[in-house]
Design an enzyme around this catalytic site. Sequence first.
Site, mmCIF file in Angstrom:
data_model
loop_
_atom_site.group_PDB
_atom_site.id
_atom_site.type_symbol
_atom_site.label_atom_id
_atom_site.label_comp_id
_atom_site.label_asym_id
_atom_site.label_seq_id
_atom_site.Cartn_x
_atom_site.Cartn_y
_atom_site.Cartn_z
ATOM 1 N N GLU A 86 0.645 -1.196 0.099
ATOM 2 C CA GLU A 86 0.065 0.083 0.028
ATOM 3 C C GLU A 86 0.857 1.321 0.131
ATOM 4 O OE1 GLU A 86 -3.402 0.043 2.624
ATOM 5 O OE2 GLU A 86 -3.418 2.283 2.805
ATOM 6 N N LYS A 282 -7.321 -1.220 11.358
ATOM 7 C CA LYS A 282 -6.579 -1.648 10.253
ATOM 8 C C LYS A 282 -5.345 -0.492 9.974
ATOM 9 C CE LYS A 282 -6.205 -1.345 5.399
ATOM 10 N NZ LYS A 282 -5.143 -0.655 4.665
HETATM 11 C C1 MEV Z 1 -5.680 3.280 5.092
HETATM 12 O O1 MEV Z 1 -4.800 1.873 4.690
HETATM 13 C C2 MEV Z 1 -5.659 3.202 6.773
HETATM 14 C C3 MEV Z 1 -6.486 4.344 7.222
HETATM 15 O O2 MEV Z 1 -7.713 4.421 6.623
HETATM 16 C C4 MEV Z 1 -6.534 4.076 8.458
HETATM 17 C C5 MEV Z 1 -7.451 5.138 9.428
HETATM 18 O O3 MEV Z 1 -8.484 5.344 8.981
HETATM 19 O O4 MEV Z 1 -7.186 5.266 10.599
HETATM 20 C C6 MEV Z 1 -6.061 5.798 6.583
#
Ligand code: MEV
Length: 439
Positions: A86, A282
């Site tokens: 990512e 996540k």
């Molecule tokens: C994206 O991979 C992760 C986020 O969505 C985490 C979050 O929202 O805290 C940016």
Amino acid sequence: MAQKETISGFSKFTPMEKVQWVQDEFGLPSEYAAVLASHLHPDKELQSLYNEFSENTVSAFHLPFGLAPNFKINGKWFVVPMAIEESSVVAAVSNAAKFWAGHGGFNAQVEKPIKTGQVHFQWTGQPDFLKELFRQKRTFLIRSLDPLTASMQNRGGGISDISLVDLTGTLSDYYQLHTEFGTGDAMGANFINTVLEALAVKWQAVVKEAVVDQNRTGELMIVMSILSNFTPGSRVKATVETDVRSFDSFDPKLSGLAFAEKFVRATEIAHHDISRAVTHNKGIFNGIDAVVIATGNDFRAVEACGHAYAARQGSYCSLSRAEISGNVFRFELELPMSVGSVGGLTSLHPLARASLKILQDPGAEELMMIIASTGLASNFSAIRSLITGGIQQGHMKMHLSNILRQLGADEEQRNSAMDYFSNRTVSYADVRKFISDTK
Ligand code: MEV
């Protein structure tokens, strides 16, 4: 085209034969066969090593392997290897690590790691007979496993406890031998499962003999013997703290205190709302999994354990929390995990070995602290972006770069597109139009 009947002996085919078979049965265009072949490692010996990790291997799936510098954890510097596809995660983690290195660094600690496993069984006889028998034979059972546990005992591990758990209140005739282990610097999955399977055989024999000797009735059936990936006794905690004024320059519209308050609110929301909690966690696992994978550990186990822990109070909530006390902002992540720095893939995969070298050969406990600190860094950066400019700003730059690569843009087109889209919304269609207009 589709497969007409089951295939036997697929595993015996060579990689080329396997791909050819898929091509014939499913009409796989031949260029995909070439893609698979081109991703095999050019060093045949290395590829054959990778082939042995899993079954039916026909290619290799490449993940970017990056480095996040500037981690100061318990006063020691680390460069953290991360395997992740990512965009923005490594950059975000590196930013957070640098910021916190200038503000005391990460503090981390580990509870003495305890791993568990269970022999799940059914007993149809008297519960009291079984309990008394277990009480009498517990030490014998542990000692009888010495041949299997001796070398782990030499490394400071082994079986630390076995208890008989009566779960007949939840499921008829259901009991467990709940077993606790120390596994030193290894994750220990194979060790635990081997010991549990041997324990099950011993226990069954002990019960059978006692039933005959004491003229009792009742049958014991072993259902299964397996480690638990839920290791709440093996927790790691990573913390950062600083004066709220350290955030004064984060956002022109927010004082350091206002930023910290908004940050605390964001973690509170993740504590109360499952939709947000899952995404919040996540973001934590973006950091955690990348290090777990880079070091050859089992990310499915770490994920499953972390999410179960997040739901331990009956509802799923955030694994991290933030608070302000006086002028001090404190941000903390605590979760259980089971990882190793020796054994398994950590010793076999050349990149896992390289990662552990980059991390200066940590023991399992230090590795847990590094992983948790990376998770906290990732979480910090995500929330920082979300409560200030939003995450799309950073993401879109990488997104644009990926689209430009897909469209085969040259250096000049890349630069002018980067410039053009710096204050515009990025979409695939718009970027394609921009590139074709500038041709
Ligand atoms: C994206 O991979 C992760 C986020 O969505 C985490 C979050 O929202 O805290 C940016």
